[in-house]
Design a protein around this motif. Structure first.
Motif, PDB file in Angstrom:
ATOM      1  N   LYS A  80       0.871  -1.184   0.000  1.00  0.00           N
ATOM      2  CA  LYS A  80       0.000   0.000   0.000  1.00  0.00           C
ATOM      3  C   LYS A  80       0.907   1.232   0.000  1.00  0.00           C
ATOM      4  O   LYS A  80       1.864   1.308   0.764  1.00  0.00           O
ATOM      5  N   ARG A  81       0.600   2.181  -0.873  1.00  0.00           N
ATOM      6  CA  ARG A  81       1.466   3.357  -0.987  1.00  0.00           C
ATOM      7  C   ARG A  81       0.798   4.594  -0.424  1.00  0.00           C
ATOM      8  O   ARG A  81      -0.422   4.752  -0.507  1.00  0.00           O
ATOM      9  N   LEU A  82       1.647   5.452   0.088  1.00  0.00           N
ATOM     10  CA  LEU A  82       1.164   6.757   0.545  1.00  0.00           C
ATOM     11  C   LEU A  82       1.504   7.808  -0.500  1.00  0.00           C
ATOM     12  O   LEU A  82       2.639   7.882  -0.985  1.00  0.00           O
ATOM     13  N   PRO A 291      -8.674   1.360  -1.847  1.00  0.00           N
ATOM     14  CA  PRO A 291      -8.389   1.725  -0.443  1.00  0.00           C
ATOM     15  C   PRO A 291      -7.335   0.828   0.220  1.00  0.00           C
ATOM     16  O   PRO A 291      -6.708   1.244   1.187  1.00  0.00           O
ATOM     17  N   GLU A 292      -7.119  -0.373  -0.311  1.00  0.00           N
ATOM     18  CA  GLU A 292      -6.090  -1.240   0.279  1.00  0.00           C
ATOM     19  C   GLU A 292      -4.709  -0.896  -0.259  1.00  0.00           C
ATOM     20  O   GLU A 292      -3.704  -1.300   0.307  1.00  0.00           O
ATOM     21  N   LYS A 293      -4.677  -0.185  -1.359  1.00  0.00           N
ATOM     22  CA  LYS A 293      -3.388   0.060  -2.027  1.00  0.00           C
ATOM     23  C   LYS A 293      -2.962   1.521  -2.046  1.00  0.00           C
ATOM     24  O   LYS A 293      -1.794   1.815  -2.341  1.00  0.00           O
ATOM     25  N   VAL A 294      -3.897   2.417  -1.779  1.00  0.00           N
ATOM     26  CA  VAL A 294      -3.585   3.833  -1.936  1.00  0.00           C
ATOM     27  C   VAL A 294      -4.070   4.641  -0.735  1.00  0.00           C
ATOM     28  O   VAL A 294      -5.234   4.552  -0.349  1.00  0.00           O
ATOM     29  N   ALA A 295      -3.158   5.406  -0.140  1.00  0.00           N
ATOM     30  CA  ALA A 295      -3.535   6.387   0.884  1.00  0.00           C
ATOM     31  C   ALA A 295      -3.201   7.772   0.333  1.00  0.00           C
ATOM     32  O   ALA A 295      -2.077   7.995  -0.136  1.00  0.00           O
ATOM     33  N   LEU A 296      -4.185   8.653   0.319  1.00  0.00           N
ATOM     34  CA  LEU A 296      -3.943  10.018  -0.164  1.00  0.00           C
ATOM     35  C   LEU A 296      -3.989  10.960   1.026  1.00  0.00           C
ATOM     36  O   LEU A 296      -4.981  11.008   1.750  1.00  0.00           O
TER      37      LEU A 296
END
Ligand code: F55
Length: 794
Positions: A80-82, A291-296
């Motif tokens: 998961k990336r920020l 939502p499991e892979k991307v945090a904005l």
């Protein structure tokens, strides 16, 4: 056979080990290579600047290699990336930001890289950074910071990573499988080009990316002009589109209602989201896993158009059902606010938004009407509360409240200190807190010890490693508490004092070259450096200095021998349109002129204004400070991060109980700093009293001196004096003055006992570990972003 396999494995290993070697010889060879082929000077004839260029290209090559390895590894392991979205980053060389918010972003990038988090930063590549401040006759003048003039070796231009960003136009109905849908027919297209800035971690090969966007004219756009035959105008228009990323707005309060600023925000948001979505789609064929892979992360409300933009992409372009899209979107955003007061919150007039981004305005209305419906179900028809919580403000100027939008759509709303968060919950966003208490968190800010000790204070760095017996504190600042074990060791304290003296020498030299003022190293170096604001109360400091001067003038010659000599240092930029802040700068110079030229005072008191305060100047000033001042009226500084840098450098604090100072007290104890002023609860009470406030005689006397023209420019300073007159003194300078003078007296008293002072200094640095941005980032990663470290193994 085995030998062959072994040889192959060795070949592989050497590839994975990196092409470029870091031994001195390889580095020298590379530098000469770049002198000859990049800088294009003969290797027998080049100057210092060219040597710097060649060196930075050699370092850059190594960064690129690590950058590639890190991103190849991220791509392969799919963590998961920020994505950290910020319109400002204050890196140092590049001044692409205003103040605390921007420098905090830079510290966070350093910690994200060092802690191996799979993160990207996104920002704008302004051609003009924050203005350079020059002082002419005591007045601030602003000069353009065209920082790219000599090229920037630390960026990598990605001419093939470009996206079209659209503006204006209309919204039209289209038929999609028998259903009516709204789509945007834009009117203007600009191209965004990526510039990558590698951010290396410390003690790891991980090197993350800060991607900054620059605007360039789109050829698409030219075609139309060509068709209408208006060649010259088409060139003129090209220039206009390029101007989007030209200049950073130098106001650190708000830029409300400026079209260019809104264009910058959308330009940034659109390019970043296209990039993020493209990357996600490379590895997924639907959006369920987003939502499991991307945090904005929204760094303040400045990038919060992202919410409308991602809804537009998912619904209009990817053809997801609205509710499905909304459920996904609500799981990916987190939001940090850096503001305390509601008046400071960003609002965008709907007229402006509707003309620049007509489809986004519709989307925002729809988000709001859905929210209002849901809210009515939850709280009933409390119309006052409904209207306070609405995204749309109906008033003289109908506008969009970006903070409300961000809160509604984010899973987490972060304050930047405990006190700030309490204010958000009890005051600024009370209505939202009552609706969604679980959304509200706080994560106390921090700063990176890599820049604020290792780079800026090498002698302290060596001393710490020696006495802690390890360099591990550079990646684990909690180890600094180990200094407490040595506080009673006289040898250690002696070395500690020597380091401070060395840094004071460096600072004294700088002061002499900048302002011509010679200062004594035995004096207490007392520093206040930060953006100039009424709430930060630089004026309180100047009034204190005038009072000190006045006392010295009226003092018996004998008593003067007992006075602790002081060098008062003030620095900071005023927003170009902020008149009162500019008058504070002028007053500082007027007072300095008087005091520094008074032969009768000599070394007992000096006042210097350090021009053009920025990250490089901070690296010089902070290590050389004995005392630093953080004077904001309680309840006004969201966190404050300057204090943390001083703390790490063994500088004592003189401060109000505001922002993160409250947590600093918890960590080092109230005995180790000089606290003064009304507490947050008292501030509210004092304000109610208004005119009936108790103001000490000394304050009235100092004010009188300025009003009477004791420092000249009587008329010019009148409006400044009015802001602190009884009944008008919003920031409570008058009522805090007495307690401020007491704290100053306590500082003087402590300074004449060097052993006591040195112990306080050591205990300050020993308690600074909690204020490392490593701790901040770890908390965000675990509680807010839910991301894990991902260390590239080769
Ligand atoms: C910049 C642009 C706008 Cl439109 C509004 C504000 C700013 C800005 O620079 N704000 C800022 O620096 N805020 C500060 O953030 C720091 C980091 O969280 C805090 O420590 C500090 O208290 C706060 O004032």
């Amino acid at each position: 056979g085995f030998g062959e396999r072994k040889a192959k494995a060795e070949r592989m290993f050497s590839l994975m080990d990196g092409f470029l070697k870091n031994d001195p010889f390889s580095l020298q060879k590379d530098i000469l290579h770049h002198v000859e082929y990049t800088v294009a000077r003969s290797r027998f004839n080049f100057d210092d600047y060219e040597a710097y260029q060649a060196l930075s290209h050699s370092v850059r090559d190594r960064l690129i290699e690590r950058w590639h390895d890190t991103h190849t590894y991220f791509k392969r392991t799919k963590p998961k990336r920020l994505y950290f979205l910020s319109l400002e980053f204050l890196m140092g060389d590049a001044a692409l930001g205003n103040g605390g918010l921007a420098r905090f972003s830079a510290c966070q990038m350093d910690s994200l890289a060092t802690l191996d988090y799979p993160a990207w930063g996104y920002g704008l590549r302004y051609e003009y950074g924050l203005f350079r401040q020059i002082i002419v006759d005591g007045f601030q003048h602003e000069q353009p910071d065209y920082w790219l003039n000599f090229g920037n070796p630390w960026e990598i231009e990605r001419i093939h990573v470009t996206y079209e960003v659209k503006f204006y136009g209309t919204v039209e109905d289209v038929d999609r499988n028998g259903e009516k849908h709204e789509v945007w027919i834009p009117g203007e297209t600009v191209e965004a080009v990526a510039y990558d800035n590698p951010i290396p971690g410390y003690g790891t090969r991980n090197t993350i990316n800060l991607r900054l966007w620059a605007a360039k004219p789109s050829n698409h756009f030219d075609l139309e002009a060509y068709n209408t035959g208006d060649y010259i105008n088409s060139i003129v228009n090209r220039q206009r589109t390029e101007s989007i990323s030209n200049v950073l707005y130098p106001d650190d309060r708000s830029h409300q209602g400026k079209e260019m600023r809104l264009k910058q925000q959308y330009f940034f948001v659109s390019a970043s989201l296209q990039d993020i979505i493209r990357r996600f789609k490379e590895a997924h064929n639907n959006f369920d896993e987003l939502p499991e892979k991307v945090a904005l992360h929204l760094n303040d409300t400045h990038p919060s158009l992202s919410i409308a933009e991602i809804m537009r992409i998912l619904v209009d372009e990817e053809q997801l059902d609205w509710n499905k899209a909304w459920n996904i979107v609500c799981k990916i955003f987190s939001f940090t606010t850096h503001t305390v007061v509601a008046e400071g919150l960003e609002k965008i007039p709907t007229d402006l938004l509707g003309s620049l981004l007509p489809r986004h305005l519709q989307i925002l209305y729809k988000i709001n009407s859905n929210f209002m419906e849901e809210l009515k179900k939850r709280i009933g028809l409390d119309y006052n509360r409904l209207s306070r919580m609405s995204i749309v403000e109906e008033g003289a100027v109908k506008s969009i409240r970006m903070a409300n939008l961000s809160i509604i759509c984010s899973h987490t709303v972060n304050g930047v200190s405990k006190l700030h968060s309490d204010t958000l919950k009890m005051r600024t966003f009370k209505d939202f807190y009552e609706l969604w208490p679980e959304k509200f968190q706080y994560t106390t800010n921090g700063v990176t010890q890599r820049r604020w000790i290792v780079v800026s204070n090498p002698s302290l760095c060596a001393l710490l490693s020696k006495w802690l017996g390890t360099e591990a504190w550079i990646r684990n600042a909690d180890l600094l508490t180990g200094l407490r074990d040595h506080v009673d060791n006289t040898g250690f304290r002696h070395e500690w004092k020597m380091v401070k003296r060395l840094n004071k020498m460096r600072l004294a030299e700088y002061i002499e070259t900048m302002s011509g003022v010679k200062v004594s190293l035995d004096a207490m170096f007392d520093v206040q450096v930060k953006r100039i604001h009424e709430y930060k109360r630089q004026l309180l400091n100047i009034f204190g200095i005038i009072h000190r001067y006045d006392c010295l003038k009226n003092m018996d010659k004998n008593d003067r021998t007992k006075v602790v000599p002081r060098v008062c240092i003030i620095g900071g930029k005023a927003a170009p349109g902020y008149e009162i802040a500019k008058k504070i700068i002028k007053l500082c110079h007027a007072v300095a002129e008087k005091i520094n030229n008074d032969a009768d005072i000599g070394d007992l008191l000096k006042l210097v204004f350090i021009p053009d305060y920025n990250v490089s100047v901070a690296e010089m000033v902070i290590p050389g400070a004995d005392l630093s001042q953080h004077l904001s009226t309680a309840g006004h500084e969201a966190s404050g991060t300057g204090s943390m840098k001083f703390l790490m450098n063994g500088c004592l604090l003189l401060a109000t109980a505001d922002g993160s100072t409250v947590e600093i007290i918890e960590e080092i104890g109230s005995d180790n700093l000089f606290l003064f002023g009304a507490k947050v609860q008292e501030v509210a009470e004092l304000r109610e009293k208004g005119g009936a406030l108790k103001v000490p005689l000394q304050f009235a006397r100092v004010l009188r001196m300025v009003r009477d023209g004791y420092f000249g420019d009587k008329d010019y300073f009148k409006s400044l004096c009015d802001t602190v007159e009884v009944g008008n003194d919003f920031y409570l300078l008058g009522s805090d003055f007495g307690s401020y003078l007491e704290a100053q007296a306590a500082a003087d008293k402590a300074f004449v006992e060097p052993e006591k002072w040195t112990k306080m200094s050591i205990l300050s640095a020993a308690g600074s570990g909690r204020f490392s941005s490593d701790r901040t980032i770890r908390e965000y990663a675990e509680r807010t972003w839910k991301i894990d470290p991902c260390q590239c193994p080769f």
